[in-house]
Design an enzyme around this catalytic site. Structure first.
Site, PDB file in Angstrom:
ATOM      1  N   THR A  39       0.826  -1.204   0.000  1.00  0.00           N
ATOM      2  CA  THR A  39       0.000   0.000   0.000  1.00  0.00           C
ATOM      3  C   THR A  39       0.865   1.260   0.000  1.00  0.00           C
ATOM      4  O   THR A  39       0.388   2.329  -0.371  1.00  0.00           O
ATOM      5  CB  THR A  39      -0.920   0.021   1.234  1.00  0.00           C
TER       6      THR A  39
ATOM      7  N   GLY B  65      12.594 -10.536   4.709  1.00  0.00           N
ATOM      8  CA  GLY B  65      11.476  -9.595   4.635  1.00  0.00           C
ATOM      9  C   GLY B  65      11.381  -8.748   5.890  1.00  0.00           C
ATOM     10  O   GLY B  65      10.328  -8.201   6.204  1.00  0.00           O
ATOM     11  N   LEU B  66      12.479  -8.631   6.637  1.00  0.00           N
ATOM     12  CA  LEU B  66      12.476  -7.825   7.865  1.00  0.00           C
ATOM     13  C   LEU B  66      13.273  -6.534   7.679  1.00  0.00           C
ATOM     14  O   LEU B  66      13.641  -5.859   8.624  1.00  0.00           O
ATOM     15  CB  LEU B  66      13.034  -8.636   9.040  1.00  0.00           C
TER      16      LEU B  66
ATOM     17  N   SER C  34      16.423  -5.622   6.407  1.00  0.00           N
ATOM     18  CA  SER C  34      17.819  -5.356   6.753  1.00  0.00           C
ATOM     19  C   SER C  34      18.294  -4.119   5.997  1.00  0.00           C
ATOM     20  O   SER C  34      19.175  -3.396   6.474  1.00  0.00           O
ATOM     21  CB  SER C  34      18.688  -6.561   6.411  1.00  0.00           C
TER      22      SER C  34
ATOM     23  N   ASP D  30       9.468   1.026   5.096  1.00  0.00           N
ATOM     24  CA  ASP D  30      10.503   0.399   5.919  1.00  0.00           C
ATOM     25  C   ASP D  30      11.377   1.448   6.606  1.00  0.00           C
ATOM     26  O   ASP D  30      11.738   1.308   7.777  1.00  0.00           O
ATOM     27  CB  ASP D  30      11.387  -0.506   5.054  1.00  0.00           C
TER      28      ASP D  30
HETATM   29  C1  GLA Z   1       9.078  -3.944   0.721  1.00  0.00           C
HETATM   30  C2  GLA Z   1       9.277  -2.487   0.379  1.00  0.00           C
HETATM   31  C3  GLA Z   1       8.244  -1.614   1.070  1.00  0.00           C
HETATM   32  C4  GLA Z   1       6.833  -2.135   0.856  1.00  0.00           C
HETATM   33  C5  GLA Z   1       6.775  -3.634   1.135  1.00  0.00           C
HETATM   34  C6  GLA Z   1       5.438  -4.216   0.784  1.00  0.00           C
HETATM   35  O1  GLA Z   1       9.350  -4.152   2.076  1.00  0.00           O
HETATM   36  O2  GLA Z   1      10.560  -2.064   0.756  1.00  0.00           O
HETATM   37  O3  GLA Z   1       8.370  -0.276   0.622  1.00  0.00           O
HETATM   38  O4  GLA Z   1       6.377  -1.828  -0.441  1.00  0.00           O
HETATM   39  O5  GLA Z   1       7.761  -4.347   0.421  1.00  0.00           O
HETATM   40  O6  GLA Z   1       4.471  -3.741   1.650  1.00  0.00           O
END
Ligand code: GLA
Length: 396
Positions: free
Chosen positions: A40, A138-139, A141, A186
């Site tokens: 989003t 997916g955290l 880094s 992030d």
């Molecule tokens: C990655 C991207 C974020 C976001 C997510 C999905 O983490 O770095 O900007 O788009 O995917 O929500």
């Protein structure tokens, strides 16, 4: 037996090995887990991530020769750049900077531009990095190394940038120096995190509100189930999903999918091809779920948000199609073993799922995930608890 060094100590030791000088300061920034609101951010919508306890650390010392040098425990060969060359370093795609070093040097490049600083007025630096944020899970880094660098440079170069401006610097580094077309979630999560709270961000206005999570008080744990399946944002499906969203918004005549509501979906369905429609439906319903989650957290607390996490996962699996069988397995196993809610977190195509779990069921849920992976012949997942934690800052 000697205790393994913490990442903070590793950064300081690495700096000393590199320069023979003691660190003049140490900074760190956390990775993040996204509670809800996936893909989003680049649609100018809503997200609700929180900073986790795992951090990237940087130890720094000044140099008198106008050189910025970066080194990390992942790659012992230092990369150095003259301050004078920094403002144009990433102007050309063939800059030749190794990928990991494009994160901190990209931050230096973007920070100089954001602050309007003249390289002649800045001091050379040695920066040594070490991290305990899992890579490829997916955290984020990447946001952690960006946030640590941005905090350190803001202090050492006295740039006077706000935490939000530093988040934007990190995002620019990631988009333009590293070449990953990500949104701003992030970096904001990593810069602004607070213990026991998530950051509710409006990605259009960049307004933020801290939302209390209250996991501890409710007897809940947030488990991460890292599938070990690697993902890549720079290539692969992320870019494609972005393009579909932009296409959908243009076809529906709105600046961004943020501008649509559930009531617009019948019109969208009539106008769009099936795939684009489902991409759009994910974004529209996900924005709604973020708003609902914030309201429920405030009014009823975290025990009541499980259904929204489950609905978010289903939407990513069926409409946005960014899940993989390992993530679905993790989510299903966690729910069967008693998790209140579970969903993949982050960009997708691999990485980790999160599960909101009553304290007493923590081990049962972790075991169930491990068993489900074994039953399907997948490599064992890495399961651990994450704690909503403070954002980037100076530690010493
Ligand atoms: C990655 C991207 C974020 C976001 C997510 C999905 O983490 O770095 O900007 O788009 O995917 O929500």
């Amino acid at each position: 037996m000697t205790e393994p060094q913490t990442a903070a100590a590793q950064a300081t030791t690495l700096l000393r090995t590199l320069t023979d000088a003691a660190a003049e300061g140490a900074w760190s920034a956390p990775g993040r887990a996204n509670l809800i609101g996936e893909h989003t951010d680049y649609n100018e919508g809503f997200v609700l991530p929180f900073a986790i306890q795992h951090r990237t650390h940087v130890a720094a010392a000044r140099r008198a020769d106008g050189v910025v040098r970066v080194v990390s425990t992942f790659d012992p060969i230092p990369v150095e750049v003259r301050l004078d060359d920094l403002p144009t370093l990433f102007d050309r795609p063939d800059h030749g900077i190794p990928e990991w070093a494009a994160y901190p040097l990209g931050v230096a490049w973007a920070a100089i531009a954001a602050a309007g600083a003249a390289p002649g007025a800045l001091t050379g630096l040695d920066l040594a990095f070490a991290s305990d944020v899992a890579i490829g899970a997916g955290l984020s880094s990447s946001a952690a190394i960006e946030g640590a660098t941005a905090s350190a440079l803001d202090d050492l170069w006295m740039l006077g940038l706000t935490p939000l401006a530093l988040a934007q610097v990190g995002r620019r580094a990631e988009n333009e120096a590293v070449g990953a077309p990500t949104g701003i979630m992030d970096q904001v999560a990593s810069m602004l995190g607070r213990p026991d709270a998530a950051t509710f961000l409006d990605c259009r206005t960049l307004e933020t509100q801290s939302v209390d999570l209250g996991f501890d008080a409710a007897g809940l744990r947030l488990l991460v189930i890292d599938t070990g399946v690697s993902h890549s944002h720079a290539t692969g499906g992320y870019r494609e999903r972005r393009a579909s969203c932009e296409f959908g918004a243009a076809a529906l005549g709105v600046p961004a999918l943020r501008d649509l509501t559930i009531d617009d979906l019948p019109r969208a369905e009539a106008l769009l091809d099936d795939v684009t429609f489902r991409r759009v439906r994910h974004i529209v319903t996900e924005n709604d779920r973020v708003l609902d989650t914030v309201q429920i957290l405030r009014e009823r607390g975290p025990l009541a948000i499980g259904g929204l996490l489950v609905a978010s996962h289903a939407s990513m699996r069926d409409d946005f199609e960014i899940s993989v069988p390992e993530l679905d397995t993790a989510v299903e196993a966690a729910l069967r073993a008693g998790a209140l809610g579970a969903r993949m977190t982050g960009g997708g195509f691999g990485g980790a799922a999160i599960a909101l779990v009553p304290d007493a069921l923590r081990d049962a849920v972790a075991d169930a995930a491990v068993q489900a992976f074994a039953d399907r012949g997948y490599a064992a997942p890495h399961v651990f608890t994450v704690t909503p934690s403070r954002g980037a800052g100076r530690d010493a």
